[in-house]
Each structure stands twice: as C-alpha cells, then as structure tokens.
Design a protein around this motif. Structure first.
Motif, mmCIF file in Angstrom:
data_model
loop_
_atom_site.group_PDB
_atom_site.id
_atom_site.type_symbol
_atom_site.label_atom_id
_atom_site.label_comp_id
_atom_site.label_asym_id
_atom_site.label_seq_id
_atom_site.Cartn_x
_atom_site.Cartn_y
_atom_site.Cartn_z
ATOM 1 N N VAL A 115 0.787 -0.856 -0.142
ATOM 2 C CA VAL A 115 -0.494 0.086 -0.247
ATOM 3 C C VAL A 115 0.717 1.065 -0.305
ATOM 4 C CG1 VAL A 115 -1.614 1.380 1.233
ATOM 5 C CG2 VAL A 115 -2.372 -1.035 1.128
ATOM 6 N N ILE A 116 0.610 2.148 -0.964
ATOM 7 C CA ILE A 116 1.325 3.374 -0.305
ATOM 8 C C ILE A 116 0.421 4.780 -0.265
ATOM 9 C CG2 ILE A 116 1.825 5.062 -2.380
ATOM 10 C CD1 ILE A 116 2.403 3.321 -4.454
ATOM 11 N N ALA A 117 -0.141 4.788 0.934
ATOM 12 C CA ALA A 117 -0.611 4.937 2.273
ATOM 13 C C ALA A 117 -0.745 6.899 2.086
ATOM 14 C CB ALA A 117 -0.841 4.240 3.501
ATOM 15 N N VAL A 118 -1.662 7.396 1.514
ATOM 16 C CA VAL A 118 -1.546 8.801 1.675
ATOM 17 C C VAL A 118 -2.370 9.683 2.953
ATOM 18 C CG1 VAL A 118 -1.566 10.924 -0.363
ATOM 19 C CG2 VAL A 118 -1.288 8.501 -0.539
ATOM 20 N N GLY A 119 -1.232 10.219 3.294
ATOM 21 C CA GLY A 119 -1.974 11.178 4.562
ATOM 22 C C GLY A 119 -1.767 12.737 4.763
ATOM 23 N N ARG A 120 -2.216 13.486 5.157
ATOM 24 C CA ARG A 120 -1.277 14.578 6.166
ATOM 25 C C ARG A 120 -0.497 14.381 6.752
ATOM 26 N NH1 ARG A 120 -6.054 18.682 6.812
ATOM 27 N NH2 ARG A 120 -6.638 16.859 8.005
ATOM 28 N N ARG A 121 -1.277 13.428 8.034
ATOM 29 C CA ARG A 121 0.161 13.001 9.248
ATOM 30 C C ARG A 121 0.749 12.071 9.085
ATOM 31 N NH1 ARG A 121 -6.051 12.909 11.913
ATOM 32 N NH2 ARG A 121 -6.278 12.083 10.157
ATOM 33 N N ALA A 122 1.688 12.405 8.726
ATOM 34 C CA ALA A 122 3.026 11.332 9.166
ATOM 35 C C ALA A 122 3.746 10.751 10.083
ATOM 36 C CB ALA A 122 4.346 12.634 8.601
ATOM 37 N N GLU A 123 3.286 10.568 11.495
ATOM 38 C CA GLU A 123 3.282 10.068 12.580
ATOM 39 C C GLU A 123 2.366 8.968 12.311
ATOM 40 O OE1 GLU A 123 2.654 13.089 12.451
ATOM 41 O OE2 GLU A 123 0.833 13.759 13.817
ATOM 42 N N ARG A 124 1.678 9.827 12.202
ATOM 43 C CA ARG A 124 -0.169 8.454 11.933
ATOM 44 C C ARG A 124 0.480 7.735 10.523
ATOM 45 N NH1 ARG A 124 -6.096 9.553 12.818
ATOM 46 N NH2 ARG A 124 -5.935 11.415 14.589
ATOM 47 N N MET A 162 4.189 0.596 11.051
ATOM 48 C CA MET A 162 4.246 0.061 12.587
ATOM 49 C C MET A 162 3.140 -0.731 12.209
ATOM 50 S SD MET A 162 7.502 0.395 13.151
ATOM 51 C CE MET A 162 7.527 0.158 14.387
ATOM 52 N N ASP A 163 2.549 -1.163 11.849
ATOM 53 C CA ASP A 163 0.754 -2.133 12.122
ATOM 54 C C ASP A 163 0.499 -2.808 11.491
ATOM 55 O OD1 ASP A 163 -0.427 -1.517 14.912
ATOM 56 O OD2 ASP A 163 -2.250 -0.859 13.956
ATOM 57 N N CYS A 164 1.439 -2.816 9.925
ATOM 58 C CA CYS A 164 1.593 -2.958 9.409
ATOM 59 C C CYS A 164 2.520 -4.800 9.109
ATOM 60 C CB CYS A 164 0.780 -2.769 8.112
ATOM 61 S SG CYS A 164 -0.715 -2.005 7.801
ATOM 62 N N ALA A 165 2.081 -5.171 7.953
ATOM 63 C CA ALA A 165 4.059 -6.534 8.064
ATOM 64 C C ALA A 165 4.637 -5.396 7.042
ATOM 65 C CB ALA A 165 3.532 -6.961 6.329
ATOM 66 N N PRO A 166 6.379 -5.852 7.532
ATOM 67 C CA PRO A 166 7.330 -5.239 7.006
ATOM 68 C C PRO A 166 7.309 -4.614 5.842
ATOM 69 C CG PRO A 166 7.758 -6.783 8.831
ATOM 70 C CD PRO A 166 6.068 -6.844 8.535
ATOM 71 N N GLY A 167 7.941 -3.724 5.374
ATOM 72 C CA GLY A 167 7.874 -3.588 3.954
ATOM 73 C C GLY A 167 6.850 -3.163 3.029
ATOM 74 N N SER A 168 5.867 -3.112 3.813
ATOM 75 C CA SER A 168 4.136 -3.071 2.885
ATOM 76 C C SER A 168 3.791 -2.407 2.591
ATOM 77 C CB SER A 168 3.068 -4.324 3.897
ATOM 78 O OG SER A 168 2.925 -3.794 4.730
ATOM 79 N N VAL A 169 4.689 -0.954 3.549
ATOM 80 C CA VAL A 169 2.901 0.177 3.589
ATOM 81 C C VAL A 169 3.980 1.252 3.009
ATOM 82 C CG1 VAL A 169 2.487 2.140 4.722
ATOM 83 C CG2 VAL A 169 1.602 -0.830 4.989
ATOM 84 N N LEU A 170 4.046 1.864 2.252
ATOM 85 C CA LEU A 170 4.664 3.488 2.072
ATOM 86 C C LEU A 170 4.192 4.537 1.801
ATOM 87 C CD1 LEU A 170 7.761 4.089 0.399
ATOM 88 C CD2 LEU A 170 6.247 4.493 -1.478
ATOM 89 N N GLY A 171 4.151 5.367 3.200
ATOM 90 C CA GLY A 171 3.548 6.499 3.757
ATOM 91 C C GLY A 171 3.912 7.491 2.634
#
Ligand code: 8X3
Length: 260
Positions: free
Chosen positions: A37-46, A52-61
């Motif tokens: 998942v390429i996860a798009v949002g305004r809040r970098a910390e979220r 951290m909650d998803c499988a390692p390497g599976s999310v690109l913020g």
C-alpha cells in the motif's frame, strides 16, 4: 493458496486518507492479504504508526496534502521498486464540513469539500490512470456515499461532491471499456469514524449524537465491502455498491405546510 486468498497478494494499491477511518482499515486489510500500500495522508506520524502496524515493508507512507496540485507528483515520484507497479487506486480521502442549511453555510467549508472530495480525486486519478490501463488487472475504488443518491437536509455540497464521485466513476467505466481496469463507486451510509467529528468542527458530543441509539457501520464493515468487491473475479465489475446500517433508511418527502 486458493484463488480467493490471492485477492490482494502482490498488488500495489494507492490508498488516500490512510491515516484514519476507512483508509487505515483498507490499508491494514490489503497488507494482511499480501498487498502493498502506498498510504497517502497529511499526518506523517500517523502514516508511520500505520506502517508499524502492518507487515514490514508493506506500507510506503506519502505525507502530502491532497489539496496541493503537486500532490500526485509527490506521491508517484521516486517510488522504490516494490511499489512501482501500481495496479490499484482507492480514492478514499474526503470529508463533510457542516450540516446546516445551505443558506447559512460557510463558503470556505463548501470550497474545501469540493477541493478534497472532487478536485484532489480527479487529479490523482488522472495521474495514475495511464499506468492502470497498462496492467493485466487493475482497480479503482472511489469512496462516494449514500448522500450521492439521497439528498438530506444539510447535505447540500457534501452530497453534491459525492454525486460527482459516483458519476465520475460511472463515466470512467465508459472510457475504460477495452482495458482491464475495474471501477467501483463504494457508497456507505452512517459509519462511526472521525467523519462526524470533522463534520462538526471537532465537537465530540454533536458527533456522538449522530450515532446515539443505533449501530452504525464501522470502518471494518466498509473494509469487508471493499474486500468483497476485490475478491470477485477479474471479469466482473461492481459498478456501484451502497451499504447502510440496518437502522438507517429513507424518509418521506418533506412538505412545507406553512400555508399555500
Ligand atoms: C456519509 C453517509 O449517511 O452519514 O457519507 O450521510 S451519511
């Protein structure tokens, strides 16, 4: 692994509005099933917490404000190799601001809803489409709302933006005939996320009243609907899907009886 278990495996999906609510639930669901998942949002910390909650390497913020015209470029530039072959776009970011009558609404609220729900959605779709049409299989899922089809007092511009999303989705279906890109307008009703807190400008009590005495949808329920759509065979397109809590339905027409 049977065919159903592969509904997300190996796929790369852009999810907007991924820092909360539906978007975060979609990202978790997709990555749990082997997607990226390429996860798009305004809040970098979220976004970092989501990763951290998803499988390692599976999310690109990608921490961007979708109202910025440069957002699509910022999302799509310099993608690391595992995220290059995008084959899914979930246009989830959107908001409602206010529930008052149109004649009392704040114009900036209307403009923000149009900027996020319509303008940003079409910009990102325009940027991703050229890649999607080249894939052997791809999906666009646009988050509309039951408010797209059923007007209610105070829904004014919010409902109109969602009607746009629905009609844009159907229009895409027309244009994408001959490609392998499926398009769905997913249209939830009452769902308890941060939606109403945002709508009422942070007023938690007003937001809680919306769901008092009834069981609304949850973000997980909507993720179930998303998964059901994506699990269907690739030759089958769900054009629109409306879902409501059983305790929400339609009302009679309103009539002004103050005198003919
Ligand atoms: C919001 C759905 O029913 O709360 O998109 O207006 S509803």
């Amino acid at each position: 692994m049977n065919r159903d278990d592969q509904w997300a495996a190996g796929r790369v999906v852009v999810v907007t509005g991924a820092t909360s609510g539906f978007g975060a639930a979609f990202a978790r669901r997709l990555t749990r099933a082997g997607g990226k998942v390429i996860a798009v949002g305004r809040r970098a910390e979220r976004l970092a917490a989501l990763a951290m909650d998803c499988a390692p390497g599976s999310v690109l913020g990608r921490a961007v404000d979708l109202q910025d015209p440069a957002a699509p470029e910022a999302i799509l530039q310099n993608l690391p190799e595992p995220f290059i072959a995008i084959d899914g776009l979930i246009n989830n970011a959107g908001l409602a601001l206010g529930l008052g009558p149109a004649q009392k609404a704040a114009l900036p609220n209307w403009e923000t809803m149009i900027a996020v729900n319509v303008q940003a959605l079409v910009r990102l779709t325009h940027a991703v489409l050229p890649q999607l049409v080249d894939r052997p299989r791809a999906d666009i899922i646009n988050l509309a709302s039951v408010a797209a089809s059923y007007p209610y007092p105070g829904g004014n511009v919010y409902g109109a933006t969602k009607a746009f999303v629905r009609q844009f989705s159907l229009g895409l279906r027309s244009d994408l005939l001959g490609t392998r890109v499926r398009v769905t307008s997913l249209e939830p009703g009452m769902c308890e996320t941060e939606f109403s807190v945002v709508r009422f400008g942070g007023d938690q009590d007003a937001a809680a009243k919306v769901y008092a005495g009834m069981k609304p949808l949850s973000a997980e329920d909507v993720a179930d609907a998303l998964e059901a759509i994506l699990r269907l065979p690739a030759h089958l397109n769900v054009n629109t899907m409306e879902i409501m809590p059983i305790q929400q339905a339609f009302g009679p027409f309103a009539v002004d009886r103050s005198g003919a």
